[in-house]
Design an enzyme around this catalytic site. Structure first.
Site, PDB file in Angstrom:
ATOM      1  N   HIS A  54      28.149   3.781  -2.517  1.00  0.00           N
ATOM      2  CA  HIS A  54      28.557   3.929  -3.929  1.00  0.00           C
ATOM      3  C   HIS A  54      28.935   2.592  -4.527  1.00  0.00           C
ATOM      4  CE1 HIS A  54      32.409   4.298  -1.812  1.00  0.00           C
ATOM      5  NE2 HIS A  54      33.073   4.189  -2.945  1.00  0.00           N
ATOM      6  N   HIS A  56      31.613   1.161  -5.839  1.00  0.00           N
ATOM      7  CA  HIS A  56      32.901   0.451  -5.741  1.00  0.00           C
ATOM      8  C   HIS A  56      32.734  -0.886  -5.001  1.00  0.00           C
ATOM      9  CE1 HIS A  56      35.293   4.445  -6.391  1.00  0.00           C
ATOM     10  NE2 HIS A  56      34.939   3.872  -7.531  1.00  0.00           N
ATOM     11  N   ASP A  58      34.414  -2.530  -2.892  1.00  0.00           N
ATOM     12  CA  ASP A  58      34.682  -2.633  -1.448  1.00  0.00           C
ATOM     13  C   ASP A  58      33.551  -2.007  -0.609  1.00  0.00           C
ATOM     14  OD1 ASP A  58      35.719  -0.211  -2.589  1.00  0.00           O
ATOM     15  OD2 ASP A  58      36.906   0.159  -0.788  1.00  0.00           O
ATOM     16  N   HIS A  59      32.499  -1.538  -1.268  1.00  0.00           N
ATOM     17  CA  HIS A  59      31.306  -1.034  -0.573  1.00  0.00           C
ATOM     18  C   HIS A  59      30.059  -1.822  -0.974  1.00  0.00           C
ATOM     19  CE1 HIS A  59      33.464   2.500   1.044  1.00  0.00           C
ATOM     20  NE2 HIS A  59      34.241   2.231   0.016  1.00  0.00           N
ATOM     21  N   HIS A 112      33.395  11.519  -5.964  1.00  0.00           N
ATOM     22  CA  HIS A 112      34.161  10.264  -5.866  1.00  0.00           C
ATOM     23  C   HIS A 112      33.562   9.279  -6.861  1.00  0.00           C
ATOM     24  CE1 HIS A 112      36.642   7.169  -3.954  1.00  0.00           C
ATOM     25  NE2 HIS A 112      35.570   6.399  -3.892  1.00  0.00           N
ATOM     26  N   ASP A 135      32.788   7.269   0.795  1.00  0.00           N
ATOM     27  CA  ASP A 135      34.097   7.779   0.351  1.00  0.00           C
ATOM     28  C   ASP A 135      34.015   9.220  -0.130  1.00  0.00           C
ATOM     29  OD1 ASP A 135      34.981   5.247   0.915  1.00  0.00           O
ATOM     30  OD2 ASP A 135      35.662   4.771  -1.119  1.00  0.00           O
ATOM     31  N   HIS A 174      36.208   4.479   5.346  1.00  0.00           N
ATOM     32  CA  HIS A 174      37.547   3.884   5.542  1.00  0.00           C
ATOM     33  C   HIS A 174      38.226   4.472   6.775  1.00  0.00           C
ATOM     34  CE1 HIS A 174      38.122   1.850   1.565  1.00  0.00           C
ATOM     35  NE2 HIS A 174      37.299   2.791   1.125  1.00  0.00           N
TER      36      HIS A 174
HETATM   37  C1  GBP Z   1      45.953   4.640   1.452  1.00  0.00           C
HETATM   38  O1  GBP Z   1      46.195   5.810   1.682  1.00  0.00           O
HETATM   39  O2  GBP Z   1      45.712   3.813   2.360  1.00  0.00           O
HETATM   40  N1  GBP Z   1      45.838   2.727  -0.024  1.00  0.00           N
HETATM   41  C2  GBP Z   1      46.015   4.146   0.020  1.00  0.00           C
HETATM   42  C3  GBP Z   1      44.961   4.899  -0.811  1.00  0.00           C
HETATM   43  C4  GBP Z   1      39.138   5.051  -1.511  1.00  0.00           C
HETATM   44  S1  GBP Z   1      39.065   3.280  -1.836  1.00  0.00           S
HETATM   45  C5  GBP Z   1      43.774   4.073  -1.193  1.00  0.00           C
HETATM   46  C6  GBP Z   1      42.742   4.899  -1.983  1.00  0.00           C
HETATM   47  O3  GBP Z   1      43.011   5.393  -3.078  1.00  0.00           O
HETATM   48  N2  GBP Z   1      41.555   5.022  -1.417  1.00  0.00           N
HETATM   49  C7  GBP Z   1      40.425   5.696  -2.063  1.00  0.00           C
HETATM   50  C8  GBP Z   1      40.406   7.183  -1.754  1.00  0.00           C
HETATM   51  O4  GBP Z   1      39.533   7.873  -2.262  1.00  0.00           O
HETATM   52  N3  GBP Z   1      41.326   7.673  -0.925  1.00  0.00           N
HETATM   53  C9  GBP Z   1      41.384   9.053  -0.523  1.00  0.00           C
HETATM   54  C10 GBP Z   1      42.802   9.505  -0.296  1.00  0.00           C
HETATM   55  O5  GBP Z   1      43.734   8.698  -0.521  1.00  0.00           O
HETATM   56  O6  GBP Z   1      42.980  10.654   0.091  1.00  0.00           O
HETATM   57  N4  GBP Z   1      38.527   1.933  -4.153  1.00  0.00           N
HETATM   58  O7  GBP Z   1      38.672   0.897  -3.350  1.00  0.00           O
HETATM   59  C11 GBP Z   1      38.780   3.265  -3.588  1.00  0.00           C
HETATM   60  O8  GBP Z   1      37.698   4.120  -3.852  1.00  0.00           O
HETATM   61  C12 GBP Z   1      38.148   1.727  -5.485  1.00  0.00           C
HETATM   62  C13 GBP Z   1      37.432   0.612  -5.835  1.00  0.00           C
HETATM   63  C14 GBP Z   1      38.523   2.658  -6.468  1.00  0.00           C
HETATM   64  C15 GBP Z   1      37.027   0.416  -7.154  1.00  0.00           C
HETATM   65  C16 GBP Z   1      38.119   2.455  -7.793  1.00  0.00           C
HETATM   66  C17 GBP Z   1      37.376   1.354  -8.082  1.00  0.00           C
HETATM   67 BR1  GBP Z   1      36.823   1.112  -9.905  1.00  0.00          BR
HETATM   68 ZN    ZN Z   2      35.340   4.262  -3.248  1.00  0.00          ZN
END
Ligand code: GBP
Ligand code: ZN
Length: 258
Positions: A54, A56, A58-59, A112, A135, A174
């Site tokens: 996707h 984002h 970080d991917h 997501h 994700d 993750h």
């Molecule tokens: C933790 O629990 O470690 N740091 C916290 C939550 C995916 S990354 C971090 C968080 O919100 N992670 C996201 C997620 O979906 N988590 C599921 C959950 O907590 O149950 N991301 O990096 C996230 O998608 C991102 C990057 C988001 C760009 C939005 C944008 Br725009």
């Molecule tokens: Zn994501």
């Protein structure tokens, strides 16, 4: 088929998918291209494809860089996800081949993000299939609903991914397993398999080891977001339908401070 996890950033995973006969490889979400190239070098493989789950950063954030470092590499991603550096946009059901023995099926698993893709990979007869879920599906959890609805996540998790063969190995985006299982216990305190997997996951992490892969079967038994069809689980969160329960469990997880 050989899968090599490459830990990146704080808690992300990239993965090398290797076709052992041809020494050709695909890489899922190479956010730190140098680490992936290092791993490819160690295993003596040639990178042919980037499979982006996707948009984002970080991917997909390493895609432009890896194109510079590996001329000719093909970059795949969901056609409605605006993936950086994408050269080959994908639709649900598209198929790719890798080397002599591997086949990749693109599964559109939105919510997501709008164009999120999971990649289902099969190999030789003796190979257990693998799915790379980004994700959308985490071990014992799921992604936040940034660009979709509970209906869409239900379709992605409980229809599309749940329909894969039970032994399919699950490789997610993750390392959230310990927190996810701690939360899962708040939803299903009596689920023995959740408690057992939590202590296993804690030991893995203390030893510096990953908690992937899981399997589709294990997720059906332990992941509350994949268990919303069960009337007992719906009852525990005060809901009368699977989709309402999914929405409610996601809301609880968003507000949960473990
Ligand atoms: C933790 O629990 O470690 N740091 C916290 C939550 C995916 S990354 C971090 C968080 O919100 N992670 C996201 C997620 O979906 N988590 C599921 C959950 O907590 O149950 N991301 O990096 C996230 O998608 C991102 C990057 C988001 C760009 C939005 C944008 Br725009
Ligand atoms: Zn994501």
């Amino acid at each position: 088929m050989k899968i090599v996890p490459v830990p990146c950033l704080e808690d992300n995973y990239s993965y090398l998918i290797i076709d052992e006969s041809s020494k050709e490889a695909a890489v899922v979400d190479p956010v730190e291209p140098q680490k992936v190239l290092q791993a490819a070098h160690e295993y003596g493989v040639h990178l042919k494809l980037v499979l982006t789950t996707h948009h984002h950063w970080d991917h997909a954030g390493g895609n432009e860089k890896i194109k510079q470092l590996v001329p000719g590499i093909e970059v795949y991603g969901g056609s409605v996800d605006n993936v950086k550096g994408c050269t080959h946009p994908l639709q649900n059901g598209d198929r790719l081949s890798l080397g002599s023995d591997l086949a990749v099926l693109a599964l559109h698993t939105p919510c997501h993000t709008r164009g999120h893709i999971s990649y289902y990979v099969t190999g030789k007869e003796e190979d257990v299939p693998a799915v790379f879920t980004g994700d959308t599906l985490f071990v014992a959890g799921c992604g936040k609903f940034f660009e979709g609805t509970a209906e869409q996540m239900y379709q992605s998790l409980c229809v599309t991914l749940a329909s894969l063969p039970k032994p399919t190995r699950v490789y997610c985006g993750h390392e959230y397993t310990v927190k996810n299982l701690q939360f899962a216990l708040t939803v299903e305190p009596d689920n023995v398999r959740v408690g057992q997997k939590l202590s296993w996951a804690q030991h893995q992490r203390q030893a510096g080891l990953p908690t992937i892969p899981s399997t589709i079967d294990e997720e059906m038994e332990t992941n509350p977001f994949m268990r919303v069809d069960l009337p007992e689980l719906q009852g525990r969160v005060g809901c009368q339908s699977a989709i309402d329960a999914l929405q409610e469990i996601r809301r609880q997880k968003d507000n949960w401070r473990g």
